[in-house]
Design a protein around this motif. Structure first.
Motif, mmCIF file in Angstrom:
data_model
loop_
_atom_site.group_PDB
_atom_site.id
_atom_site.type_symbol
_atom_site.label_atom_id
_atom_site.label_comp_id
_atom_site.label_asym_id
_atom_site.label_seq_id
_atom_site.Cartn_x
_atom_site.Cartn_y
_atom_site.Cartn_z
ATOM 1 N N TRP A 1 0.967 -1.128 0.006
ATOM 2 C CA TRP A 1 0.050 0.203 0.022
ATOM 3 C C TRP A 1 0.931 1.205 0.075
ATOM 4 O O TRP A 1 1.992 1.271 0.557
ATOM 5 C CB TRP A 1 -0.817 -0.029 1.389
ATOM 6 C CG TRP A 1 -1.882 1.306 1.207
ATOM 7 C CD1 TRP A 1 -3.028 1.330 0.632
ATOM 8 C CD2 TRP A 1 -1.594 2.538 1.836
ATOM 9 N NE1 TRP A 1 -3.345 2.621 0.888
ATOM 10 C CE2 TRP A 1 -2.520 3.198 1.674
ATOM 11 C CE3 TRP A 1 -0.384 2.930 2.680
ATOM 12 C CZ2 TRP A 1 -2.606 4.712 2.215
ATOM 13 C CZ3 TRP A 1 -0.472 4.366 2.996
ATOM 14 C CH2 TRP A 1 -1.595 5.139 2.839
ATOM 15 N N LYS A 2 0.365 2.229 -0.599
ATOM 16 C CA LYS A 2 0.945 3.544 -0.628
ATOM 17 C C LYS A 2 -0.101 4.596 -0.997
ATOM 18 O O LYS A 2 -1.153 4.274 -1.467
ATOM 19 C CB LYS A 2 2.279 3.771 -1.717
ATOM 20 C CG LYS A 2 1.601 3.753 -3.148
ATOM 21 C CD LYS A 2 2.682 3.946 -4.255
ATOM 22 C CE LYS A 2 1.993 3.775 -5.624
ATOM 23 N NZ LYS A 2 3.051 3.352 -6.769
ATOM 24 N N GLU A 3 0.271 5.738 -0.389
ATOM 25 C CA GLU A 3 -0.863 6.906 -0.476
ATOM 26 C C GLU A 3 -1.142 7.160 -1.989
ATOM 27 O O GLU A 3 -0.215 7.081 -2.887
ATOM 28 C CB GLU A 3 -0.135 8.040 -0.009
ATOM 29 C CG GLU A 3 -1.231 9.178 0.273
ATOM 30 C CD GLU A 3 -2.276 8.900 1.359
ATOM 31 O OE1 GLU A 3 -3.469 9.434 1.027
ATOM 32 O OE2 GLU A 3 -1.928 8.371 2.347
ATOM 33 N N GLY A 4 -2.477 6.861 -2.296
ATOM 34 C CA GLY A 4 -2.988 7.030 -3.583
ATOM 35 C C GLY A 4 -3.043 6.057 -4.613
ATOM 36 O O GLY A 4 -3.610 5.914 -5.775
ATOM 37 N N ILE A 5 -2.720 4.707 -4.053
ATOM 38 C CA ILE A 5 -2.696 3.578 -4.840
ATOM 39 C C ILE A 5 -4.121 3.064 -5.229
ATOM 40 O O ILE A 5 -5.029 3.380 -4.458
ATOM 41 C CB ILE A 5 -2.152 2.239 -4.299
ATOM 42 C CG1 ILE A 5 -2.054 1.148 -5.244
ATOM 43 C CG2 ILE A 5 -2.767 1.927 -3.059
ATOM 44 C CD1 ILE A 5 -0.953 0.085 -4.679
ATOM 45 N N THR A 6 -4.333 3.085 -6.458
ATOM 46 C CA THR A 6 -5.824 2.590 -6.999
ATOM 47 C C THR A 6 -5.758 1.154 -7.115
ATOM 48 O O THR A 6 -4.928 0.258 -6.891
ATOM 49 C CB THR A 6 -6.112 3.051 -8.379
ATOM 50 O OG1 THR A 6 -5.091 2.524 -9.432
ATOM 51 C CG2 THR A 6 -6.006 4.705 -8.345
ATOM 52 N N ALA A 7 -7.171 0.603 -7.204
ATOM 53 C CA ALA A 7 -7.551 -0.885 -7.056
ATOM 54 C C ALA A 7 -6.749 -1.434 -8.401
ATOM 55 O O ALA A 7 -6.300 -2.474 -8.494
ATOM 56 C CB ALA A 7 -8.918 -0.954 -7.316
ATOM 57 N N LEU A 8 -6.671 -0.685 -9.557
ATOM 58 C CA LEU A 8 -6.157 -0.988 -10.855
ATOM 59 C C LEU A 8 -4.411 -1.286 -10.426
ATOM 60 O O LEU A 8 -3.844 -2.211 -10.998
ATOM 61 C CB LEU A 8 -6.481 -0.462 -11.867
ATOM 62 C CG LEU A 8 -5.646 -0.532 -13.237
ATOM 63 C CD1 LEU A 8 -6.003 -2.225 -13.765
ATOM 64 C CD2 LEU A 8 -6.155 0.194 -14.301
ATOM 65 N N GLU A 9 -3.825 -0.172 -9.892
ATOM 66 C CA GLU A 9 -2.452 -0.288 -9.724
ATOM 67 C C GLU A 9 -2.052 -1.508 -8.804
ATOM 68 O O GLU A 9 -1.199 -2.319 -8.807
ATOM 69 C CB GLU A 9 -1.945 0.888 -9.010
ATOM 70 C CG GLU A 9 -1.971 1.915 -9.979
ATOM 71 C CD GLU A 9 -1.875 3.469 -9.136
ATOM 72 O OE1 GLU A 9 -1.242 4.374 -9.845
ATOM 73 O OE2 GLU A 9 -2.102 3.733 -8.289
ATOM 74 N N ALA A 10 -3.066 -1.703 -7.659
ATOM 75 C CA ALA A 10 -2.742 -2.928 -6.716
ATOM 76 C C ALA A 10 -2.970 -4.010 -7.454
ATOM 77 O O ALA A 10 -1.864 -4.980 -7.380
ATOM 78 C CB ALA A 10 -3.634 -2.813 -5.752
ATOM 79 N N LEU A 11 -3.663 -4.337 -8.349
ATOM 80 C CA LEU A 11 -3.922 -5.615 -9.296
ATOM 81 C C LEU A 11 -2.733 -5.551 -10.064
ATOM 82 O O LEU A 11 -2.262 -6.797 -9.958
ATOM 83 C CB LEU A 11 -5.074 -5.565 -10.059
ATOM 84 C CG LEU A 11 -5.460 -6.751 -10.959
ATOM 85 C CD1 LEU A 11 -5.664 -7.918 -10.202
ATOM 86 C CD2 LEU A 11 -6.605 -6.203 -11.757
ATOM 87 N N ARG A 12 -2.409 -4.623 -10.710
ATOM 88 C CA ARG A 12 -1.165 -4.899 -11.702
ATOM 89 C C ARG A 12 0.172 -5.083 -10.853
ATOM 90 O O ARG A 12 1.119 -5.552 -11.427
ATOM 91 C CB ARG A 12 -0.942 -3.347 -12.158
ATOM 92 C CG ARG A 12 -1.876 -3.234 -13.570
ATOM 93 C CD ARG A 12 -1.469 -2.097 -14.368
ATOM 94 N NE ARG A 12 -2.305 -2.116 -15.423
ATOM 95 C CZ ARG A 12 -2.788 -0.969 -16.258
ATOM 96 N NH1 ARG A 12 -2.559 0.218 -15.866
ATOM 97 N NH2 ARG A 12 -3.406 -0.974 -17.511
ATOM 98 N N SER A 13 0.134 -4.934 -9.536
ATOM 99 C CA SER A 13 1.443 -5.253 -8.937
ATOM 100 C C SER A 13 1.483 -6.641 -8.538
ATOM 101 O O SER A 13 2.530 -7.167 -8.070
ATOM 102 C CB SER A 13 1.625 -4.160 -7.654
ATOM 103 O OG SER A 13 0.593 -4.784 -6.779
ATOM 104 N N VAL A 14 0.218 -7.217 -8.655
ATOM 105 C CA VAL A 14 0.536 -8.838 -8.333
ATOM 106 C C VAL A 14 0.039 -9.577 -9.444
ATOM 107 O O VAL A 14 0.064 -10.967 -9.276
ATOM 108 C CB VAL A 14 -0.524 -9.143 -7.121
ATOM 109 C CG1 VAL A 14 -0.082 -8.125 -5.794
ATOM 110 C CG2 VAL A 14 -1.853 -8.728 -7.293
#
Length: 128
Positions: free
Chosen positions: A46-59
């Protein structure tokens, strides 16, 4: 020389403290591939401002499709949506999301779940 040593020690201490404090901040990303493969869970940093799409792309490996100003998830880990049949939808903390994933900013410790399921949106759009 003593000043440089003290500054270096202070910098190292602050770096370690920050790393320890930030280490536990994550969001859970669940992916339900429907009947195509086994579901899985992953932790995204988690980081400030992370979106659901960015979190998905990271995994996961993610493909998207842009229509005007909107971005839709079309494939996760090679499992592609089929217009009018199956599509990717997501939930936040067990509730259906109320906006597209690239817009939804996540809070610490939130849980997202991506679900490959019946496409309920395309038929509505096609009738218009």
């Amino acid at each position: 020389m003593r000043i440089i040593s003290r500054i270096s020690v202070a910098f190292i201490c602050l770096t370690v403290l920050c790393a320890v404090a930030c280490a536990g901040e994550s969001v859970n990303v669940g992916i339900d591939y429907g009947d195509t493969r086994q579901s899985r869970e992953a932790e995204a940093q988690w980081k400030e401002g992370i979106t659901a799409l960015e979190a998905l792309r990271s995994v996961a490996q993610v493909e998207t499709h842009q229509v005007d100003n909107y971005i839709f998830v079309t494939s996760i880990d090679g499992v592609k949506g089929k217009r009018g049949d199956k599509a990717w939808y997501y939930e936040i903390n067990g509730k259906r999301a109320d906006r597209l994933a690239y817009e939804r900013v996540l809070n610490k410790d939130e849980s997202t779940r991506w679900i490959y399921t019946r496409d309920v949106c395309s038929p509505k759009v096609d009738k218009q």
